[in-house]
Each structure stands twice: as C-alpha cells, then as structure tokens.
Design a protein around this motif. Structure first.
Motif, PDB file in Angstrom:
ATOM      1  N   ILE A   1      10.970  -1.650 -10.073  1.00  0.00           N
ATOM      2  CA  ILE A   1       9.597  -1.517  -9.572  1.00  0.00           C
ATOM      3  C   ILE A   1       9.433  -0.236  -8.770  1.00  0.00           C
ATOM      4  CG2 ILE A   1       9.728  -2.699  -7.347  1.00  0.00           C
ATOM      5  CD1 ILE A   1       7.077  -3.336 -10.025  1.00  0.00           C
ATOM      6  N   LEU A   2      10.523   0.179  -8.071  1.00  0.00           N
ATOM      7  CA  LEU A   2      10.479   1.481  -7.404  1.00  0.00           C
ATOM      8  C   LEU A   2      10.375   2.607  -8.418  1.00  0.00           C
ATOM      9  CD1 LEU A   2      13.154   1.064  -4.559  1.00  0.00           C
ATOM     10  CD2 LEU A   2      10.668   1.058  -4.336  1.00  0.00           C
ATOM     11  N   GLY A   3      11.063   2.451  -9.558  1.00  0.00           N
ATOM     12  CA  GLY A   3      10.962   3.454 -10.614  1.00  0.00           C
ATOM     13  C   GLY A   3       9.546   3.574 -11.151  1.00  0.00           C
ATOM     14  N   ILE A   4       8.857   2.442 -11.304  1.00  0.00           N
ATOM     15  CA  ILE A   4       7.464   2.484 -11.740  1.00  0.00           C
ATOM     16  C   ILE A   4       6.612   3.215 -10.702  1.00  0.00           C
ATOM     17  CG2 ILE A   4       5.430   1.101 -12.306  1.00  0.00           C
ATOM     18  CD1 ILE A   4       7.291  -1.064 -13.343  1.00  0.00           C
ATOM     19  N   GLY A   5       6.865   2.913  -9.424  1.00  0.00           N
ATOM     20  CA  GLY A   5       6.116   3.586  -8.368  1.00  0.00           C
ATOM     21  C   GLY A   5       6.354   5.085  -8.357  1.00  0.00           C
ATOM     22  N   PHE A   6       7.618   5.496  -8.481  1.00  0.00           N
ATOM     23  CA  PHE A   6       7.914   6.926  -8.539  1.00  0.00           C
ATOM     24  C   PHE A   6       7.258   7.573  -9.762  1.00  0.00           C
ATOM     25  CE2 PHE A   6      12.088   5.971  -6.143  1.00  0.00           C
ATOM     26  CZ  PHE A   6      11.453   6.162  -4.929  1.00  0.00           C
TER      27      PHE A   6
ATOM     28  N   ALA B   1       5.773  -4.324  -5.584  1.00  0.00           N
ATOM     29  CA  ALA B   1       4.891  -4.501  -6.741  1.00  0.00           C
ATOM     30  C   ALA B   1       3.429  -4.314  -6.350  1.00  0.00           C
ATOM     31  CB  ALA B   1       5.113  -5.879  -7.360  1.00  0.00           C
ATOM     32  N   VAL B   2       3.049  -4.775  -5.162  1.00  0.00           N
ATOM     33  CA  VAL B   2       1.671  -4.586  -4.702  1.00  0.00           C
ATOM     34  C   VAL B   2       1.367  -3.095  -4.540  1.00  0.00           C
ATOM     35  CG1 VAL B   2       0.064  -5.029  -2.808  1.00  0.00           C
ATOM     36  CG2 VAL B   2       1.591  -6.846  -3.594  1.00  0.00           C
ATOM     37  N   VAL B   3       2.303  -2.373  -3.943  1.00  0.00           N
ATOM     38  CA  VAL B   3       2.118  -0.935  -3.767  1.00  0.00           C
ATOM     39  C   VAL B   3       2.040  -0.237  -5.123  1.00  0.00           C
ATOM     40  CG1 VAL B   3       3.139   1.167  -2.805  1.00  0.00           C
ATOM     41  CG2 VAL B   3       3.281  -0.985  -1.541  1.00  0.00           C
ATOM     42  N   VAL B   4       2.867  -0.686  -6.063  1.00  0.00           N
ATOM     43  CA  VAL B   4       2.861  -0.082  -7.402  1.00  0.00           C
ATOM     44  C   VAL B   4       1.534  -0.317  -8.097  1.00  0.00           C
ATOM     45  CG1 VAL B   4       3.841  -0.375  -9.710  1.00  0.00           C
ATOM     46  CG2 VAL B   4       5.335  -0.034  -7.755  1.00  0.00           C
ATOM     47  N   LEU B   5       0.957  -1.503  -7.943  1.00  0.00           N
ATOM     48  CA  LEU B   5      -0.337  -1.781  -8.564  1.00  0.00           C
ATOM     49  C   LEU B   5      -1.404  -0.826  -8.036  1.00  0.00           C
ATOM     50  CD1 LEU B   5      -2.112  -3.509 -10.390  1.00  0.00           C
ATOM     51  CD2 LEU B   5      -2.398  -5.117  -8.497  1.00  0.00           C
ATOM     52  N   LEU B   6      -1.388  -0.571  -6.736  1.00  0.00           N
ATOM     53  CA  LEU B   6      -2.340   0.380  -6.158  1.00  0.00           C
ATOM     54  C   LEU B   6      -2.073   1.801  -6.653  1.00  0.00           C
ATOM     55  CD1 LEU B   6      -2.434  -0.953  -2.477  1.00  0.00           C
ATOM     56  CD2 LEU B   6      -4.078  -1.391  -4.324  1.00  0.00           C
ATOM     57  N   ALA B   7      -0.788   2.170  -6.730  1.00  0.00           N
ATOM     58  CA  ALA B   7      -0.449   3.510  -7.223  1.00  0.00           C
ATOM     59  C   ALA B   7      -0.840   3.677  -8.684  1.00  0.00           C
ATOM     60  CB  ALA B   7       1.053   3.764  -7.043  1.00  0.00           C
ATOM     61  N   PHE B   8      -0.640   2.627  -9.480  1.00  0.00           N
ATOM     62  CA  PHE B   8      -1.008   2.703 -10.891  1.00  0.00           C
ATOM     63  C   PHE B   8      -2.520   2.816 -11.040  1.00  0.00           C
ATOM     64  CE2 PHE B   8      -1.998   0.802 -15.028  1.00  0.00           C
ATOM     65  CZ  PHE B   8      -1.147   1.517 -15.849  1.00  0.00           C
ATOM     66  N   ARG B   9      -3.251   2.100 -10.229  1.00  0.00           N
ATOM     67  CA  ARG B   9      -4.712   2.197 -10.266  1.00  0.00           C
ATOM     68  C   ARG B   9      -5.167   3.601  -9.901  1.00  0.00           C
ATOM     69  NH1 ARG B   9      -8.969  -1.274 -10.220  1.00  0.00           N
ATOM     70  NH2 ARG B   9     -10.887  -0.545  -9.220  1.00  0.00           N
ATOM     71  N   HIS B  10      -4.501   4.191  -8.910  1.00  0.00           N
ATOM     72  CA  HIS B  10      -4.838   5.557  -8.507  1.00  0.00           C
ATOM     73  C   HIS B  10      -4.517   6.545  -9.624  1.00  0.00           C
ATOM     74  CE1 HIS B  10      -5.236   9.115  -5.956  1.00  0.00           C
ATOM     75  NE2 HIS B  10      -4.053   9.510  -6.387  1.00  0.00           N
ATOM     76  N   ARG B  11      -3.406   6.344 -10.304  1.00  0.00           N
ATOM     77  CA  ARG B  11      -2.994   7.290 -11.343  1.00  0.00           C
ATOM     78  C   ARG B  11      -3.906   7.238 -12.550  1.00  0.00           C
ATOM     79  NH1 ARG B  11       2.714   7.444 -14.730  1.00  0.00           N
ATOM     80  NH2 ARG B  11       2.443   9.528 -15.574  1.00  0.00           N
ATOM     81  N   THR B  12      -4.392   6.064 -12.894  1.00  0.00           N
ATOM     82  CA  THR B  12      -5.206   5.917 -14.105  1.00  0.00           C
ATOM     83  C   THR B  12      -6.693   6.020 -13.825  1.00  0.00           C
ATOM     84  OG1 THR B  12      -5.141   3.502 -13.828  1.00  0.00           O
ATOM     85  CG2 THR B  12      -3.481   4.496 -15.257  1.00  0.00           C
ATOM     86  N   ARG B  13      -7.069   6.478 -12.635  1.00  0.00           N
ATOM     87  CA  ARG B  13      -8.486   6.623 -12.338  1.00  0.00           C
ATOM     88  C   ARG B  13      -9.055   7.796 -13.131  1.00  0.00           C
ATOM     89  NH1 ARG B  13      -5.926   9.927  -9.048  1.00  0.00           N
ATOM     90  NH2 ARG B  13      -6.993  11.705  -8.097  1.00  0.00           N
ATOM     91  N   THR B  14     -10.335   7.827 -13.275  1.00  0.00           N
ATOM     92  CA  THR B  14     -10.982   8.941 -13.953  1.00  0.00           C
ATOM     93  C   THR B  14     -11.328  10.027 -12.951  1.00  0.00           C
ATOM     94  OG1 THR B  14     -12.890   9.621 -15.278  1.00  0.00           O
ATOM     95  CG2 THR B  14     -13.250   7.852 -13.705  1.00  0.00           C
ATOM     96  N   ALA B  15     -11.318  11.272 -13.405  1.00  0.00           N
ATOM     97  CA  ALA B  15     -11.647  12.396 -12.537  1.00  0.00           C
ATOM     98  C   ALA B  15     -13.136  12.734 -12.586  1.00  0.00           C
ATOM     99  CB  ALA B  15     -10.839  13.633 -12.939  1.00  0.00           C
ATOM    100  N   LEU B  16     -13.901  12.036 -13.414  1.00  0.00           N
ATOM    101  CA  LEU B  16     -15.331  12.312 -13.521  1.00  0.00           C
ATOM    102  C   LEU B  16     -16.056  11.784 -12.295  1.00  0.00           C
ATOM    103  CD1 LEU B  16     -15.998  11.383 -17.258  1.00  0.00           C
ATOM    104  CD2 LEU B  16     -15.781  13.659 -16.277  1.00  0.00           C
ATOM    105  N   PRO B  17     -17.129  12.465 -11.856  1.00  0.00           N
ATOM    106  CA  PRO B  17     -17.912  11.935 -10.734  1.00  0.00           C
ATOM    107  C   PRO B  17     -18.607  10.639 -11.121  1.00  0.00           C
ATOM    108  CG  PRO B  17     -18.987  13.849 -11.696  1.00  0.00           C
ATOM    109  CD  PRO B  17     -17.632  13.759 -12.328  1.00  0.00           C
ATOM    110  N   ALA B  18     -19.038   9.897 -10.123  1.00  0.00           N
ATOM    111  CA  ALA B  18     -19.620   8.578 -10.376  1.00  0.00           C
ATOM    112  C   ALA B  18     -20.876   8.661 -11.224  1.00  0.00           C
ATOM    113  CB  ALA B  18     -19.918   7.887  -9.048  1.00  0.00           C
ATOM    114  N   HIS B  19     -21.741   9.670 -10.958  1.00  0.00           N
ATOM    115  CA  HIS B  19     -22.993   9.738 -11.731  1.00  0.00           C
ATOM    116  C   HIS B  19     -22.733  10.091 -13.194  1.00  0.00           C
ATOM    117  CE1 HIS B  19     -22.301  13.991 -10.686  1.00  0.00           C
ATOM    118  NE2 HIS B  19     -22.977  14.262 -11.793  1.00  0.00           N
TER     119      HIS B  19
END
Length: 280
Positions: free
Chosen positions: A157-162, A237-255
C-alpha cells in the motif's frame, strides 16, 4: 450490486494483467528472495542474542543468524511487494486517470489494486516462509507466514502511495528501499542496540517484526501484533485513496467541465436556411 461487482472485476483484471507482465518482479521473487534470506542466515554468526519480545514481555535467546534470517525475509517481502505495487501504479497512472475521467469509480480502482496486492502478498509470503523453513525450523510457521503477509500488505500500500505521489521512478525505488532497510535494521537487536526503544512502535513493520520473532522463537500466539500491522495498513490505505483521487483529478477548470449541452435547433436558429437567391 451486480454493477459494482462487474466494475470491480474489470479493474481487478487490469491489475492482475499488470502484475503478471512485470517480469523483473518475478525474477526478484524466484531468485532474490531465497538468495537474500539464505545469505542473511549463513553470513551472520550463530551466537545467541538475549532480547525481550515487546509483544509478550518474554525474554528470548535466539541464534543471531536465525533472527537475521527473519529480518531478511521481512526485508525481501516488503521490497518485492512495495516495488511491484509501485511499478504497477506508476506505469498505469495515465490509464487510471482516463478511466476515472470517463466515469469509472475511483474506489473500485483502488479496491482492485488492494485485491491484487493481497494476492501478491499471499504468494510472496508463502514462498518466503517455505524458503525460511528450508534453512531452519521456526516454531510457528503459520504465524510467520501471517506476519510476512501483513508486512507485504503494508509495504504494497505504501508502494501504491509512492506511485501516486512521486513523479520519477527512481524516487519511488529509493523511497521503498530506504524505508524497508531503516525500518527493519532498527528493529534487529543483532544490528541495533536500540531495538527495544519505545519509539520503534511507530515503524511500519513493527507489528510484523514482533509477530515474526514470536513465530520463530516462541510458542505464544500474538494476534495483537497482527492487528497493529493491519491497522497501519488500513491507515495507509485511507491516505492512498486520497492520493489516488488527487492524481486522477482533471486539470480543467470547473466551468469547462460543466459546459451546458447545446439545445436542439440551436444550429438551425443561428444559421438560417439559405434562400433561393443564395448561391450554392
């Protein structure tokens, strides 16, 4: 429920294919793990080292080479699972992001990675236990396998986070190697004079090291150590879920992500039909 099961099965298939294609990790399992565990046993002197098992308060006098073999087995399992999950997460980052932006649920993707981690950890832990039992005889082989499995889960799980947070492959490799070496070297009384320090309870593999030591040299069951190790895994695992969400976010503005769909007839209203006098 069927939809969630289908999404999870699809993501799990992607993860297992990714693991199966990592030939270097397979070489590490087959060659590095037995070589490292055996060398740790043969290279160290067999003088007895007096130590207190923090989990039970029991004083033990294990052979130094056997204690180092346990540390070597834990080191090998954590390195392999950490590397395997880091490589899979790092190289599939673009694919995961496209899936997430296309609407694939992120929790299903993370759950599939954890399921793949559990399978890999179980196989590596069973193999490491078998290799250890070929050189000497731990008193509780099943507990040793459980300790190695839990350590593999934690470092996987640390590997996933890294893989989610670091931007270069060499950074992830260095982070996994150094974390595992420092973590386990400090807990080995053969190599560290402060192995009984209270601060070591915060290390990632403390529970697994305590359980593996009890498995090797004691007949007492220490389920609490495995619970401690699984708690470390759950928190990571909780930290990894947040990191994964951050990594897969879109770079487009909200509008830009919420542009209204064109109404029917818009093109016809903005572009009236040509008249008879209009040249074609």
């Amino acid at each position: 429920m069927r939809r969630h099961a289908r999404l999870f099965a699809t993501a799990a298939r992607f993860v297992l294919i990714e693991h199966g294609s990592n030939r270097f990790a397979m070489v590490l399992v087959v060659l590095f793990l037995p070589a490292w565990t055996t060398l740790a046993y043969l290279a160290m002197p067999d003088d007895r080292a007096r130590m207190q098992l923090q989990a039970t308060g029991q004083w033990l006098t294990p052979h130094g080479n056997e204690l180092t073999a346990i540390s070597g087995a834990l080191n090998g399992v954590t390195l392999i699972t950490g590397f395997l999950l880091f490589a899979a997460t790092f190289h599939s980052g673009g694919f995961d992001k496209r899936l997430a932006l296309a609407g694939f649920p992120r929790p299903h993707l993370v759950a599939a990675k954890i399921a793949g981690l559990a399978v890999a950890s179980a196989l590596v832990a069973a193999y490491a236990t078998a290799v250890t039992c070929l050189t000497w005889s731990p008193r509780q082989p099943a507990l040793l396998a459980a300790a190695l499995f839990c350590a593999g889960l934690t470092y996987g799980i640390l590997g996933i986070g890294f893989g989610c947070l670091l931007h270069r492959e060499v950074e992830g490799m260095f982070a996994i190697v150094m974390t595992s070496i420092i973590d386990l070297a400090l807990q080995n009384p053969v190599t560290s004079s402060g192995a009984d320090s209270p601060g070591l309870r915060l290390l990632p593999s403390y529970g697994a090291m305590q359980a593996a030591t009890a498995a090797g040299f004691s007949t007492r069951a220490v389920p609490g150590c495995l619970v401690v190790q699984l708690t470390w895994f759950a928190a990571a695992a909780v930290v990894v879920l947040l990191a994964f969400r951050h990594r897969t976010r879109t770079a487009l503005p909200a509008h830009a992500r919420a542009l209204p769909a064109p109404r029917q007839g818009t093109d016809r209203e903005n572009h009236p039909a040509p008249s008879a006098d209009t040249p074609r």
